[in-house]
Design a protein around this motif. Sequence first.
Motif, PDB file in Angstrom:
ATOM      1  N   ARG A   4       0.825  -1.213   0.000  1.00 45.24           N
ATOM      2  CA  ARG A   4       0.000   0.000   0.000  1.00 45.24           C
ATOM      3  C   ARG A   4       0.859   1.262   0.000  1.00 45.24           C
ATOM      4  O   ARG A   4       0.422   2.301  -0.472  1.00 45.24           O
ATOM      5  N   ALA A   5       2.075   1.177   0.507  1.00 40.80           N
ATOM      6  CA  ALA A   5       2.967   2.343   0.515  1.00 40.80           C
ATOM      7  C   ALA A   5       3.294   2.799  -0.906  1.00 40.80           C
ATOM      8  O   ALA A   5       3.659   3.953  -1.115  1.00 40.80           O
ATOM      9  N   TYR A   6       3.138   1.906  -1.877  1.00 42.11           N
ATOM     10  CA  TYR A   6       3.439   2.239  -3.270  1.00 42.11           C
ATOM     11  C   TYR A   6       2.229   2.762  -4.042  1.00 42.11           C
ATOM     12  O   TYR A   6       2.351   3.112  -5.212  1.00 42.11           O
ATOM     13  N   GLU A   7       1.065   2.813  -3.425  1.00 45.77           N
ATOM     14  CA  GLU A   7      -0.136   3.203  -4.161  1.00 45.77           C
ATOM     15  C   GLU A   7      -0.029   4.597  -4.783  1.00 45.77           C
ATOM     16  O   GLU A   7      -0.505   4.805  -5.898  1.00 45.77           O
ATOM     17  N   ASP A   8       0.589   5.549  -4.102  1.00 45.85           N
ATOM     18  CA  ASP A   8       0.769   6.888  -4.684  1.00 45.85           C
ATOM     19  C   ASP A   8       1.632   6.819  -5.938  1.00 45.85           C
ATOM     20  O   ASP A   8       1.385   7.524  -6.915  1.00 45.85           O
ATOM     21  N   VAL A   9       2.653   5.980  -5.892  1.00 45.47           N
ATOM     22  CA  VAL A   9       3.528   5.801  -7.054  1.00 45.47           C
ATOM     23  C   VAL A   9       2.727   5.210  -8.206  1.00 45.47           C
ATOM     24  O   VAL A   9       2.797   5.694  -9.341  1.00 45.47           O
ATOM     25  N   PHE A  10       1.927   4.172  -7.927  1.00 45.37           N
ATOM     26  CA  PHE A  10       1.119   3.553  -8.979  1.00 45.37           C
ATOM     27  C   PHE A  10       0.116   4.546  -9.559  1.00 45.37           C
ATOM     28  O   PHE A  10      -0.101   4.574 -10.779  1.00 45.37           O
ATOM     29  N   ALA A  11      -0.482   5.370  -8.712  1.00 47.05           N
ATOM     30  CA  ALA A  11      -1.447   6.378  -9.190  1.00 47.05           C
ATOM     31  C   ALA A  11      -0.755   7.377 -10.111  1.00 47.05           C
ATOM     32  O   ALA A  11      -1.294   7.735 -11.165  1.00 47.05           O
ATOM     33  N   ASP A  12       0.440   7.798  -9.738  1.00 41.61           N
ATOM     34  CA  ASP A  12       1.197   8.744 -10.557  1.00 41.61           C
ATOM     35  C   ASP A  12       1.566   8.126 -11.905  1.00 41.61           C
ATOM     36  O   ASP A  12       1.438   8.761 -12.951  1.00 41.61           O
ATOM     37  N   VAL A  13       2.005   6.879 -11.880  1.00 42.12           N
ATOM     38  CA  VAL A  13       2.378   6.201 -13.131  1.00 42.12           C
ATOM     39  C   VAL A  13       1.147   6.046 -14.019  1.00 42.12           C
ATOM     40  O   VAL A  13       1.222   6.261 -15.233  1.00 42.12           O
ATOM     41  N   ALA A  14       0.011   5.697 -13.445  1.00 38.30           N
ATOM     42  CA  ALA A  14      -1.214   5.557 -14.229  1.00 38.30           C
ATOM     43  C   ALA A  14      -1.615   6.886 -14.859  1.00 38.30           C
ATOM     44  O   ALA A  14      -2.089   6.919 -16.000  1.00 38.30           O
ATOM     45  N   ASP A  15      -1.408   7.994 -14.138  1.00 37.99           N
ATOM     46  CA  ASP A  15      -1.733   9.319 -14.678  1.00 37.99           C
ATOM     47  C   ASP A  15      -0.782   9.743 -15.779  1.00 37.99           C
ATOM     48  O   ASP A  15      -1.185  10.356 -16.761  1.00 37.99           O
ATOM     49  N   ARG A  16       0.497   9.435 -15.606  1.00 31.99           N
ATOM     50  CA  ARG A  16       1.525   9.910 -16.540  1.00 31.99           C
ATOM     51  C   ARG A  16       1.819   8.922 -17.659  1.00 31.99           C
ATOM     52  O   ARG A  16       2.417   9.300 -18.670  1.00 31.99           O
ATOM     53  N   GLY A  17       1.449   7.662 -17.486  1.00 32.50           N
ATOM     54  CA  GLY A  17       1.750   6.644 -18.479  1.00 32.50           C
ATOM     55  C   GLY A  17       0.511   5.847 -18.826  1.00 32.50           C
ATOM     56  O   GLY A  17      -0.586   6.376 -18.897  1.00 32.50           O
ATOM     57  N   ASP A  18       0.724   4.552 -19.007  1.00 34.20           N
ATOM     58  CA  ASP A  18      -0.396   3.675 -19.345  1.00 34.20           C
ATOM     59  C   ASP A  18      -0.278   2.382 -18.544  1.00 34.20           C
ATOM     60  O   ASP A  18       0.606   2.249 -17.693  1.00 34.20           O
ATOM     61  N   LEU A  19      -1.157   1.433 -18.818  1.00 36.03           N
ATOM     62  CA  LEU A  19      -1.178   0.175 -18.076  1.00 36.03           C
ATOM     63  C   LEU A  19       0.153  -0.562 -18.202  1.00 36.03           C
ATOM     64  O   LEU A  19       0.642  -1.153 -17.240  1.00 36.03           O
ATOM     65  N   SER A  20       0.745  -0.505 -19.361  1.00 36.80           N
ATOM     66  CA  SER A  20       2.043  -1.146 -19.568  1.00 36.80           C
ATOM     67  C   SER A  20       3.105  -0.567 -18.633  1.00 36.80           C
ATOM     68  O   SER A  20       3.931  -1.303 -18.085  1.00 36.80           O
ATOM     69  N   ASP A  21       3.067   0.742 -18.432  1.00 39.43           N
ATOM     70  CA  ASP A  21       4.010   1.387 -17.519  1.00 39.43           C
ATOM     71  C   ASP A  21       3.774   0.933 -16.082  1.00 39.43           C
ATOM     72  O   ASP A  21       4.714   0.662 -15.342  1.00 39.43           O
ATOM     73  N   VAL A  22       2.499   0.841 -15.684  1.00 39.78           N
ATOM     74  CA  VAL A  22       2.174   0.376 -14.335  1.00 39.78           C
ATOM     75  C   VAL A  22       2.706  -1.042 -14.142  1.00 39.78           C
ATOM     76  O   VAL A  22       3.335  -1.349 -13.124  1.00 39.78           O
ATOM     77  N   MET A  23       2.472  -1.899 -15.136  1.00 39.04           N
ATOM     78  CA  MET A  23       2.943  -3.282 -15.035  1.00 39.04           C
ATOM     79  C   MET A  23       4.475  -3.342 -14.995  1.00 39.04           C
ATOM     80  O   MET A  23       5.046  -4.177 -14.286  1.00 39.04           O
ATOM     81  N   SER A  24       5.143  -2.467 -15.716  1.00 39.79           N
ATOM     82  CA  SER A  24       6.609  -2.415 -15.684  1.00 39.79           C
ATOM     83  C   SER A  24       7.114  -2.014 -14.304  1.00 39.79           C
ATOM     84  O   SER A  24       8.111  -2.556 -13.818  1.00 39.79           O
ATOM     85  N   VAL A  25       6.423  -1.072 -13.661  1.00 40.73           N
ATOM     86  CA  VAL A  25       6.806  -0.658 -12.309  1.00 40.73           C
ATOM     87  C   VAL A  25       6.569  -1.808 -11.330  1.00 40.73           C
ATOM     88  O   VAL A  25       7.426  -2.090 -10.480  1.00 40.73           O
ATOM     89  N   ILE A  26       5.439  -2.495 -11.462  1.00 41.38           N
ATOM     90  CA  ILE A  26       5.166  -3.657 -10.612  1.00 41.38           C
ATOM     91  C   ILE A  26       6.271  -4.693 -10.774  1.00 41.38           C
ATOM     92  O   ILE A  26       6.789  -5.224  -9.787  1.00 41.38           O
ATOM     93  N   GLU A  27       6.640  -4.972 -12.013  1.00 41.66           N
ATOM     94  CA  GLU A  27       7.687  -5.960 -12.278  1.00 41.66           C
ATOM     95  C   GLU A  27       9.026  -5.526 -11.680  1.00 41.66           C
ATOM     96  O   GLU A  27       9.729  -6.326 -11.051  1.00 41.66           O
ATOM     97  N   ALA A  28       9.386  -4.266 -11.846  1.00 45.36           N
ATOM     98  CA  ALA A  28      10.672  -3.774 -11.330  1.00 45.36           C
ATOM     99  C   ALA A  28      10.711  -3.812  -9.804  1.00 45.36           C
ATOM    100  O   ALA A  28      11.713  -4.218  -9.208  1.00 45.36           O
ATOM    101  N   ILE A  29       9.618  -3.409  -9.161  1.00 41.78           N
ATOM    102  CA  ILE A  29       9.571  -3.461  -7.700  1.00 41.78           C
ATOM    103  C   ILE A  29       9.586  -4.914  -7.234  1.00 41.78           C
ATOM    104  O   ILE A  29      10.256  -5.259  -6.266  1.00 41.78           O
TER     105      ILE A  29
END
Length: 93
Positions: A31-56
């Motif tokens: 849950r500490a990463y939810e702000d990061v995921f929200a920002d990525v979703a706003d600035r990028g797309d689903l693929s970017d969110v999935m890339s961040v999930i994979e990297a983390i």
Amino acid sequence: MHPSDAARQLRYAVASRSGVSDYELDHWEARAYEDVFADVADRGDLSDVMSVIEAIGDRTVEERPPTAVEARQIADRILSPGGRPLADGGDGN
């Protein structure tokens, strides 16, 4: 993808790759990463969110879970390439 769904996806990804029955990334950490995921979703797309999930997830399985600040740095690196500049570039002067 909703940020809480991204956090849940991260927990599942870590659990499936770590080979342990319990999550290595507990609910609070995800849950500490939810702000990061929200920002990525706003600035990028689903693929970017999935890339961040994979990297983390990679970082969590190989080392330790990144802090929220480190997760934001990971997200910024993912969003920077491929024509998604972090700034508008300005006039260069």
